[in-house]
Enzyme design. Structure first.
Site, PDB file in Angstrom:
ATOM      1  N   LYS A  41      -4.116  51.032  32.745  1.00  0.00           N
ATOM      2  CA  LYS A  41      -4.650  52.008  31.782  1.00  0.00           C
ATOM      3  C   LYS A  41      -4.535  53.424  32.347  1.00  0.00           C
ATOM      4  O   LYS A  41      -4.075  54.338  31.680  1.00  0.00           O
ATOM      5  CB  LYS A  41      -6.121  51.696  31.494  1.00  0.00           C
ATOM      6  CG  LYS A  41      -6.853  52.806  30.768  1.00  0.00           C
ATOM      7  CD  LYS A  41      -8.287  52.453  30.479  1.00  0.00           C
ATOM      8  CE  LYS A  41      -9.276  52.898  31.531  1.00  0.00           C
ATOM      9  NZ  LYS A  41      -9.608  54.331  31.527  1.00  0.00           N
ATOM     10  N   ASN A  42      -4.955  53.590  33.599  1.00  0.00           N
ATOM     11  CA  ASN A  42      -5.027  54.943  34.149  1.00  0.00           C
ATOM     12  C   ASN A  42      -3.655  55.535  34.474  1.00  0.00           C
ATOM     13  O   ASN A  42      -3.542  56.728  34.748  1.00  0.00           O
ATOM     14  CB  ASN A  42      -5.932  54.973  35.388  1.00  0.00           C
ATOM     15  CG  ASN A  42      -7.396  54.815  35.015  1.00  0.00           C
ATOM     16  OD1 ASN A  42      -7.738  54.849  33.832  1.00  0.00           O
ATOM     17  ND2 ASN A  42      -8.256  54.630  35.996  1.00  0.00           N
ATOM     18  N   CYS A  64     -16.869  57.500  29.184  1.00  0.00           N
ATOM     19  CA  CYS A  64     -18.103  56.818  29.578  1.00  0.00           C
ATOM     20  C   CYS A  64     -19.073  57.801  30.237  1.00  0.00           C
ATOM     21  O   CYS A  64     -18.650  58.718  30.950  1.00  0.00           O
ATOM     22  CB  CYS A  64     -17.780  55.687  30.553  1.00  0.00           C
ATOM     23  SG  CYS A  64     -16.925  54.298  29.795  1.00  0.00           S
ATOM     24  N   ARG A  79     -19.248  64.703  34.803  1.00  0.00           N
ATOM     25  CA  ARG A  79     -17.794  64.792  34.600  1.00  0.00           C
ATOM     26  C   ARG A  79     -17.317  66.180  34.152  1.00  0.00           C
ATOM     27  O   ARG A  79     -16.772  66.356  33.060  1.00  0.00           O
ATOM     28  CB  ARG A  79     -17.319  63.703  33.634  1.00  0.00           C
ATOM     29  CG  ARG A  79     -17.768  62.331  34.078  1.00  0.00           C
ATOM     30  CD  ARG A  79     -17.113  61.207  33.330  1.00  0.00           C
ATOM     31  NE  ARG A  79     -15.826  60.858  33.886  1.00  0.00           N
ATOM     32  CZ  ARG A  79     -15.112  59.811  33.516  1.00  0.00           C
ATOM     33  NH1 ARG A  79     -15.562  59.024  32.588  1.00  0.00           N
ATOM     34  NH2 ARG A  79     -13.953  59.553  34.059  1.00  0.00           N
ATOM     35  N   ASP A  89     -14.040  52.419  40.432  1.00  0.00           N
ATOM     36  CA  ASP A  89     -13.917  51.562  39.245  1.00  0.00           C
ATOM     37  C   ASP A  89     -14.126  50.079  39.569  1.00  0.00           C
ATOM     38  O   ASP A  89     -14.358  49.286  38.661  1.00  0.00           O
ATOM     39  CB  ASP A  89     -12.533  51.744  38.598  1.00  0.00           C
ATOM     40  CG  ASP A  89     -12.409  53.088  37.907  1.00  0.00           C
ATOM     41  OD1 ASP A  89     -13.418  53.787  37.762  1.00  0.00           O
ATOM     42  OD2 ASP A  89     -11.280  53.437  37.506  1.00  0.00           O
ATOM     43  N   ARG A 106     -11.885  49.272  25.839  1.00  0.00           N
ATOM     44  CA  ARG A 106     -11.242  50.521  26.267  1.00  0.00           C
ATOM     45  C   ARG A 106     -10.265  50.259  27.409  1.00  0.00           C
ATOM     46  O   ARG A 106      -9.264  50.974  27.542  1.00  0.00           O
ATOM     47  CB  ARG A 106     -12.301  51.527  26.757  1.00  0.00           C
ATOM     48  CG  ARG A 106     -13.160  52.090  25.642  1.00  0.00           C
ATOM     49  CD  ARG A 106     -13.969  53.265  26.135  1.00  0.00           C
ATOM     50  NE  ARG A 106     -13.087  54.107  26.928  1.00  0.00           N
ATOM     51  CZ  ARG A 106     -13.453  54.848  27.943  1.00  0.00           C
ATOM     52  NH1 ARG A 106     -14.727  54.879  28.285  1.00  0.00           N
ATOM     53  NH2 ARG A 106     -12.590  55.562  28.603  1.00  0.00           N
TER      54      ARG A 106
HETATM   55  C1  UD1 Z   1      -9.978  58.964  36.985  1.00  0.00           C
HETATM   56  C2  UD1 Z   1      -9.918  57.599  36.330  1.00  0.00           C
HETATM   57  C3  UD1 Z   1     -11.251  56.888  36.473  1.00  0.00           C
HETATM   58  C4  UD1 Z   1     -11.648  56.832  37.943  1.00  0.00           C
HETATM   59  C5  UD1 Z   1     -11.610  58.216  38.578  1.00  0.00           C
HETATM   60  C6  UD1 Z   1     -11.860  58.190  40.073  1.00  0.00           C
HETATM   61  C7  UD1 Z   1      -8.331  57.925  34.539  1.00  0.00           C
HETATM   62  C8  UD1 Z   1      -8.071  57.989  33.077  1.00  0.00           C
HETATM   63  N1  UD1 Z   1      -9.609  57.779  34.922  1.00  0.00           N
HETATM   64  O1  UD1 Z   1     -10.961  59.717  36.308  1.00  0.00           O
HETATM   65  O2  UD1 Z   1     -11.105  55.556  35.952  1.00  0.00           O
HETATM   66  O3  UD1 Z   1     -12.963  56.323  38.030  1.00  0.00           O
HETATM   67  O4  UD1 Z   1     -10.316  58.818  38.372  1.00  0.00           O
HETATM   68  O5  UD1 Z   1     -10.961  57.357  40.701  1.00  0.00           O
HETATM   69  O6  UD1 Z   1      -7.419  57.975  35.328  1.00  0.00           O
HETATM   70  N2  UD1 Z   1     -14.655  66.463  39.169  1.00  0.00           N
HETATM   71  C9  UD1 Z   1     -15.163  67.736  39.138  1.00  0.00           C
HETATM   72  N3  UD1 Z   1     -14.479  68.668  38.415  1.00  0.00           N
HETATM   73  C10 UD1 Z   1     -13.325  68.378  37.753  1.00  0.00           C
HETATM   74  C11 UD1 Z   1     -12.815  67.063  37.813  1.00  0.00           C
HETATM   75  C12 UD1 Z   1     -13.513  66.118  38.530  1.00  0.00           C
HETATM   76  O7  UD1 Z   1     -16.208  68.031  39.717  1.00  0.00           O
HETATM   77  O8  UD1 Z   1     -12.753  69.281  37.121  1.00  0.00           O
HETATM   78  C13 UD1 Z   1     -15.407  65.426  39.916  1.00  0.00           C
HETATM   79  C14 UD1 Z   1     -15.919  64.323  38.988  1.00  0.00           C
HETATM   80  O9  UD1 Z   1     -17.135  64.679  38.380  1.00  0.00           O
HETATM   81  C15 UD1 Z   1     -16.066  63.170  39.924  1.00  0.00           C
HETATM   82  C16 UD1 Z   1     -14.908  63.371  40.895  1.00  0.00           C
HETATM   83  O10 UD1 Z   1     -14.526  64.740  40.778  1.00  0.00           O
HETATM   84  O11 UD1 Z   1     -17.274  63.262  40.624  1.00  0.00           O
HETATM   85  C17 UD1 Z   1     -13.715  62.475  40.634  1.00  0.00           C
HETATM   86  O12 UD1 Z   1     -13.241  62.696  39.325  1.00  0.00           O
HETATM   87  P1  UD1 Z   1     -11.694  62.531  38.964  1.00  0.00           P
HETATM   88  O13 UD1 Z   1     -10.933  62.050  40.152  1.00  0.00           O
HETATM   89  O14 UD1 Z   1     -11.251  63.782  38.303  1.00  0.00           O
HETATM   90  O15 UD1 Z   1     -11.751  61.358  37.906  1.00  0.00           O
HETATM   91  P2  UD1 Z   1     -11.039  61.302  36.505  1.00  0.00           P
HETATM   92  O16 UD1 Z   1      -9.668  61.848  36.598  1.00  0.00           O
HETATM   93  O17 UD1 Z   1     -11.955  61.790  35.452  1.00  0.00           O
END
Ligand code: UD1
Length: 417
Positions: free
Chosen positions: A22-23, A116, A121, A306, A398
């Site tokens: 998915k990711n 979720c 986030r 995850d 999802r």
């Molecule tokens: C992706 C995955 C999700 C997985 C996560 C971490 C997808 C679609 N989703 O989510 O399944 O759990 O990686 O492996 O690929 N953060 C900030 N600011 C930002 C962006 C992120 O503070 O602009 C923080 C987030 O709140 C979190 C951490 O960074 O605490 C990791 O987030 P991130 O790696 O960005 O996860 P996603 O890309 O949302």
């Protein structure tokens, strides 16, 4: 409203194919709008998040067909650069369209993404990185309006955290920016490498994906290509957790074992035998697992956030005590209340959960509150005595392609009603 009914304690046996990731699929589909001509994506999982992404692509004007796991996207007819709230709120990964639309049309606007509720986030890292590439972004009452009046240009981007989504947004946007972009402290997840492989197949020039420094030489145009999405390491970790929770013996086919390193080492610590042969992983679990000492979630190659929920559910009946430390998302213990109803012994304090293995779990009526939490409650139910009913299947759908059908084939007593 549909629900799963699970009668537990059936040992899982046999082999199962791991679904496409998915990711990986979601950012690759967003990146497809950069390309002239058709992009053909094989091994694309049949999930509600993929359908949500197709809805966005079609809204933007792309021609999309999806059948038998192959998705064909022709973005020649793309006319819009705005994504309405109704499509954005479906999932978090819709934010990847910000960099993609900006690169394709020179401007983009959209609302804050959904997904979720596993923590605040924020998207500050995405916005800051796109600004470094030349974007001007204003927040107009919750709608991000993004333009690039001087065009997009390469930049040095040092991420303060190796965010997966921010790394992907930059890779996509910088692929059509003028000049060289260097991302340091980039995410190293296998899905980053898969996105780079897709973009490079389309004519992009990305090197270093999988390391913490990624270099992108911008190109003036990209063309569609044929790409096969990697297997889903989290779906694989979930199936292995389900197998271990039932003391079963299962072989996963079409897996990439090297993507599962941190999860396999926890399973071995629990007393499972792990055998790897090419793309197959066989897990042979004892009747009662030993509790792993510490499960600490980290960016890849650390233990994936995850997989924390299904592994916690698997450990709920183990012998001993496990300390879980959730370092990635603040609110990722939403499955604990369901596990407690099934007889688990878990205490949560902020980012830490202490699990004391119970002798046995019992079935209960429970509801999922997030995607991986749904998988955790199924994992626990498979190892629990008696009947569990699980509501909240919209979360499960999802990210998992027919999980109950796969589990039934492995001998589980699980039905969707
Ligand atoms: C992706 C995955 C999700 C997985 C996560 C971490 C997808 C679609 N989703 O989510 O399944 O759990 O990686 O492996 O690929 N953060 C900030 N600011 C930002 C962006 C992120 O503070 O602009 C923080 C987030 O709140 C979190 C951490 O960074 O605490 C990791 O987030 P991130 O790696 O960005 O996860 P996603 O890309 O949302």
């Amino acid at each position: 409203m549909s629900r799963l009914v699970i009668n537990g304690t059936k040992r899982l046996k046999g082999s199962a194919r791991v679904q496409g990731s998915k990711n990986s699929a979601l950012p690759i589909l967003a990146a497809a709008i950069l390309c002239r001509g058709e992009s053909v994506i094989h091994n694309c999982p049949e999930l509600s998040d993929v359908r949500g992404t197709i809805n966005i692509l079609r809204y933007l004007g792309c021609d999309v067909g999806f059948s038998g796991g192959t998705l064909v996207c022709d973005s020649s007819g793309l006319t819009k650069n705005y994504i309405p709230n109704s499509l954005m709120r479906e999932m978090r990964s819709s934010i990847i369209f910000l960099g993609a639309l900006l690169a394709r049309t020179g401007s983009a606007s959209m609302c804050f993404p959904g997904g979720c509720e596993i923590g605040p986030r924020p998207i500050d890292l995405h916005l800051k990185a796109l600004e470094a590439l030349g974007a001007e972004i204003c927040d107009d009452c919750g709608v991000f309006r993004c333009t690039a009046p001087e065009g997009l240009h390469g930049a040095k981007i040092a991420l303060s955290f190796p965010s997966v989504g921010a790394t992907e947004n930059v890779m996509i946007c910088a692929s059509l920016a003028e000049g060289t972009t260097i991302i340091t402290n980039a995410a190293r997840e296998p899905e980053i490498c898969d996105l780079a492989d897709f973009l490079n197949g389309c004519g992009a020039d990305i090197s270093g994906a999988g390391d913490s420094t990624i270099v992108i030489e911008g190109k003036s145009s990209l063309r569609g290509c044929c790409h096969t999405v990697i297997p889903d390491r989290i779906a694989a970790a979930t199936l292995l957790s389900c197998c271990a929770a039932t003391g079963g013996r299962v072989t996963l086919t079409s897996a990439i074992p090297s993507h599962l390193g941190a999860v396999l080492s926890i399973l071995e610590e629990c007393g499972c035998d792990v055998d790897i042969m090419g793309g197959c992983v066989t897990l042979d679990a004892p009747n009662r697992l030993c509790a792993p000492k510490v499960v600490r979630t980290m960016p890849y190659p650390g233990f994936p956030t995850d997989a924390q929920a299904p592994v916690m559910a698997m450990a709920a009946k183990s012998r001993g005590t496990t300390l879980f430390i959730e370092n990635i998302f603040e609110n990722r213990y939403l499955h604990v209340s369901g596990l407690l109803r099934m007889g688990a012994n878990i205490k949560v304090e902020g980012r830490v959960a202490v699990l004391q293995g119970a002798r046995c779990l019992h079935g209960a009526d429970v509801a999922a509150m997030d995607l991986r939490g749904a998988a955790a409650l199924i994992t626990a139910a498979l190892g629990a005595q008696g009947r569990t009913t699980l509501e909240g299947l919209r979360y499960l759908d999802r990210g998992y392609e027919c999980l109950e059908a796969t589990l039934s084939e492995l001998g589980a007593d699980v039905k969707r009603i």
